[in-house]
Design a protein around this motif. Structure first.
Motif, PDB file in Angstrom:
ATOM      1  N   GLY A 105      -9.413  28.504  50.764  1.00  0.00           N
ATOM      2  CA  GLY A 105      -8.513  29.325  49.973  1.00  0.00           C
ATOM      3  C   GLY A 105      -9.190  29.933  48.766  1.00  0.00           C
ATOM      4  O   GLY A 105     -10.407  29.871  48.604  1.00  0.00           O
ATOM      5  N   CYS A 106      -8.374  30.515  47.901  1.00  0.00           N
ATOM      6  CA  CYS A 106      -8.924  31.235  46.748  1.00  0.00           C
ATOM      7  C   CYS A 106      -8.526  30.583  45.428  1.00  0.00           C
ATOM      8  O   CYS A 106      -8.339  31.267  44.434  1.00  0.00           O
ATOM      9  CB  CYS A 106      -8.504  32.706  46.778  1.00  0.00           C
ATOM     10  N   GLY A 107      -8.411  29.272  45.411  1.00  0.00           N
ATOM     11  CA  GLY A 107      -8.004  28.571  44.200  1.00  0.00           C
ATOM     12  C   GLY A 107      -9.140  28.249  43.243  1.00  0.00           C
ATOM     13  O   GLY A 107      -8.939  27.502  42.289  1.00  0.00           O
ATOM     14  N   GLN A 108     -10.321  28.809  43.439  1.00  0.00           N
ATOM     15  CA  GLN A 108     -11.461  28.498  42.577  1.00  0.00           C
ATOM     16  C   GLN A 108     -11.296  29.052  41.166  1.00  0.00           C
ATOM     17  O   GLN A 108     -11.907  28.559  40.235  1.00  0.00           O
ATOM     18  CB  GLN A 108     -12.769  29.061  43.160  1.00  0.00           C
ATOM     19  N   ASP A 109     -10.493  30.105  41.024  1.00  0.00           N
ATOM     20  CA  ASP A 109     -10.288  30.731  39.728  1.00  0.00           C
ATOM     21  C   ASP A 109      -8.825  30.598  39.326  1.00  0.00           C
ATOM     22  O   ASP A 109      -7.929  30.668  40.159  1.00  0.00           O
ATOM     23  CB  ASP A 109     -10.650  32.226  39.771  1.00  0.00           C
ATOM     24  N   LEU A 110      -8.591  30.441  38.035  1.00  0.00           N
ATOM     25  CA  LEU A 110      -7.253  30.382  37.480  1.00  0.00           C
ATOM     26  C   LEU A 110      -7.130  31.486  36.441  1.00  0.00           C
ATOM     27  O   LEU A 110      -7.967  31.596  35.544  1.00  0.00           O
ATOM     28  CB  LEU A 110      -7.001  29.029  36.805  1.00  0.00           C
ATOM     29  N   VAL A 111      -6.085  32.299  36.583  1.00  0.00           N
ATOM     30  CA  VAL A 111      -5.863  33.400  35.658  1.00  0.00           C
ATOM     31  C   VAL A 111      -4.451  33.278  35.072  1.00  0.00           C
ATOM     32  O   VAL A 111      -3.477  33.152  35.808  1.00  0.00           O
ATOM     33  CB  VAL A 111      -6.007  34.769  36.366  1.00  0.00           C
ATOM     34  N   ILE A 112      -4.392  33.283  33.737  1.00  0.00           N
ATOM     35  CA  ILE A 112      -3.117  33.390  33.029  1.00  0.00           C
ATOM     36  C   ILE A 112      -3.270  34.637  32.172  1.00  0.00           C
ATOM     37  O   ILE A 112      -3.758  34.589  31.039  1.00  0.00           O
ATOM     38  CB  ILE A 112      -2.811  32.134  32.185  1.00  0.00           C
ATOM     39  N   ALA A 113      -2.885  35.773  32.752  1.00  0.00           N
ATOM     40  CA  ALA A 113      -3.141  37.072  32.130  1.00  0.00           C
ATOM     41  C   ALA A 113      -2.502  37.192  30.755  1.00  0.00           C
ATOM     42  O   ALA A 113      -3.124  37.726  29.828  1.00  0.00           O
ATOM     43  CB  ALA A 113      -2.661  38.199  33.041  1.00  0.00           C
ATOM     44  N   SER A 114      -1.292  36.684  30.581  1.00  0.00           N
ATOM     45  CA  SER A 114      -0.595  36.828  29.302  1.00  0.00           C
ATOM     46  C   SER A 114      -1.286  36.078  28.170  1.00  0.00           C
ATOM     47  O   SER A 114      -1.068  36.373  26.996  1.00  0.00           O
ATOM     48  CB  SER A 114       0.853  36.349  29.424  1.00  0.00           C
ATOM     49  N   THR A 136      12.523  33.344  26.813  1.00  0.00           N
ATOM     50  CA  THR A 136      12.995  34.040  28.017  1.00  0.00           C
ATOM     51  C   THR A 136      11.768  34.467  28.807  1.00  0.00           C
ATOM     52  O   THR A 136      10.660  34.512  28.281  1.00  0.00           O
ATOM     53  CB  THR A 136      13.825  35.295  27.662  1.00  0.00           C
ATOM     54  N   GLY A 137      11.969  34.792  30.039  1.00  0.00           N
ATOM     55  CA  GLY A 137      10.856  35.231  30.874  1.00  0.00           C
ATOM     56  C   GLY A 137      10.066  34.058  31.412  1.00  0.00           C
ATOM     57  O   GLY A 137      10.604  32.969  31.591  1.00  0.00           O
ATOM     58  N   GLU A 138       8.775  34.288  31.648  1.00  0.00           N
ATOM     59  CA  GLU A 138       7.943  33.258  32.257  1.00  0.00           C
ATOM     60  C   GLU A 138       6.477  33.473  31.909  1.00  0.00           C
ATOM     61  O   GLU A 138       6.078  34.574  31.562  1.00  0.00           O
ATOM     62  CB  GLU A 138       8.133  33.260  33.778  1.00  0.00           C
ATOM     63  N   VAL A 139       5.726  32.391  31.984  1.00  0.00           N
ATOM     64  CA  VAL A 139       4.273  32.457  31.861  1.00  0.00           C
ATOM     65  C   VAL A 139       3.752  32.295  33.286  1.00  0.00           C
ATOM     66  O   VAL A 139       3.914  31.238  33.899  1.00  0.00           O
ATOM     67  CB  VAL A 139       3.712  31.341  30.952  1.00  0.00           C
ATOM     68  N   LYS A 140       3.154  33.357  33.811  1.00  0.00           N
ATOM     69  CA  LYS A 140       2.664  33.338  35.189  1.00  0.00           C
ATOM     70  C   LYS A 140       1.219  32.881  35.226  1.00  0.00           C
ATOM     71  O   LYS A 140       0.436  33.197  34.348  1.00  0.00           O
ATOM     72  CB  LYS A 140       2.762  34.738  35.805  1.00  0.00           C
ATOM     73  N   PHE A 141       0.874  32.122  36.287  1.00  0.00           N
ATOM     74  CA  PHE A 141      -0.519  31.787  36.547  1.00  0.00           C
ATOM     75  C   PHE A 141      -0.810  32.091  38.001  1.00  0.00           C
ATOM     76  O   PHE A 141       0.093  32.090  38.844  1.00  0.00           O
ATOM     77  CB  PHE A 141      -0.863  30.342  36.162  1.00  0.00           C
ATOM     78  N   ALA A 142      -2.063  32.414  38.295  1.00  0.00           N
ATOM     79  CA  ALA A 142      -2.436  32.832  39.643  1.00  0.00           C
ATOM     80  C   ALA A 142      -3.910  32.567  39.885  1.00  0.00           C
ATOM     81  O   ALA A 142      -4.674  32.308  38.956  1.00  0.00           O
ATOM     82  CB  ALA A 142      -2.147  34.329  39.826  1.00  0.00           C
TER      83      ALA A 142
END
Length: 156
Positions: A105-114, A136-142
């Motif tokens: 898979g592609c889990g080698q990198d973690l990005v939290i753009a915000s 409100t809203g969310e903190v996304k990670f990918a």
């Protein structure tokens, strides 16, 4: 004649490479698993209370809930993030402890753009990131390719 066959073979290989997915979520067997997963999703199969999903299956909507400040262990495997949603009170501080358990898979990198975070996740090592739960809203990670996704949201 051999030149024509060589050219056709090269074009076929090029076309095959262009249609391969950018993020390998588990290898060549994944395409076969996709049909099985779709069939199971249609039947709305969910594990009974106390049961764990079968190997390689990701239960829909894995959620971790915290009552306040705290720590959540997030496993990163060929299926993505587990849990993929973390709920906690607004303005609380949550430490996300990411541990990648597979090379697939592609889990080698973690990005939290915000938060302008882009970190490597070494295999079988825990990387901790502290986030503040928004009102409100969310903190996304990918993952680096935005194929695996998760989020931190305020409890409602």
């Amino acid at each position: 004649m051999n030149k024509i066959i060589e050219t056709a073979s090269a074009l076929g290989l090029t076309a095959a490479l262009l249609v391969l997915p950018a993020c390998d979520k588990g290898g060549a067997d994944e395409a076969a698993k996709t049909d099985d997963k779709a069939a199971k999703a249609d039947k709305a199969e969910k594990p009974e209370a106390g049961e764990k999903p079968g190997a390689g299956e990701k239960p829909e909507g894995e959620v971790a809930e915290l009552g306040g400040d705290g720590r959540v262990d997030v496993i990163v495997d060929a299926g993505g993030y587990h849990p993929d949603e973390i709920r906690a009170p607004a303005k609380s501080k949550v430490t996300l402890a990411f541990t990648r358990t597979t090379e697939q898979g592609c889990g080698q990198d973690l990005v939290i753009a915000s938060m302008e975070i882009d970190k490597k996740l070494p295999l079988n090592e825990t990387v901790e990131i502290e986030v503040e739960v928004p009102e409100t809203g969310e903190v996304k990670f990918a993952c680096g390719m935005d194929m695996y996704r998760g989020k931190v949201v305020p409890k409602s």
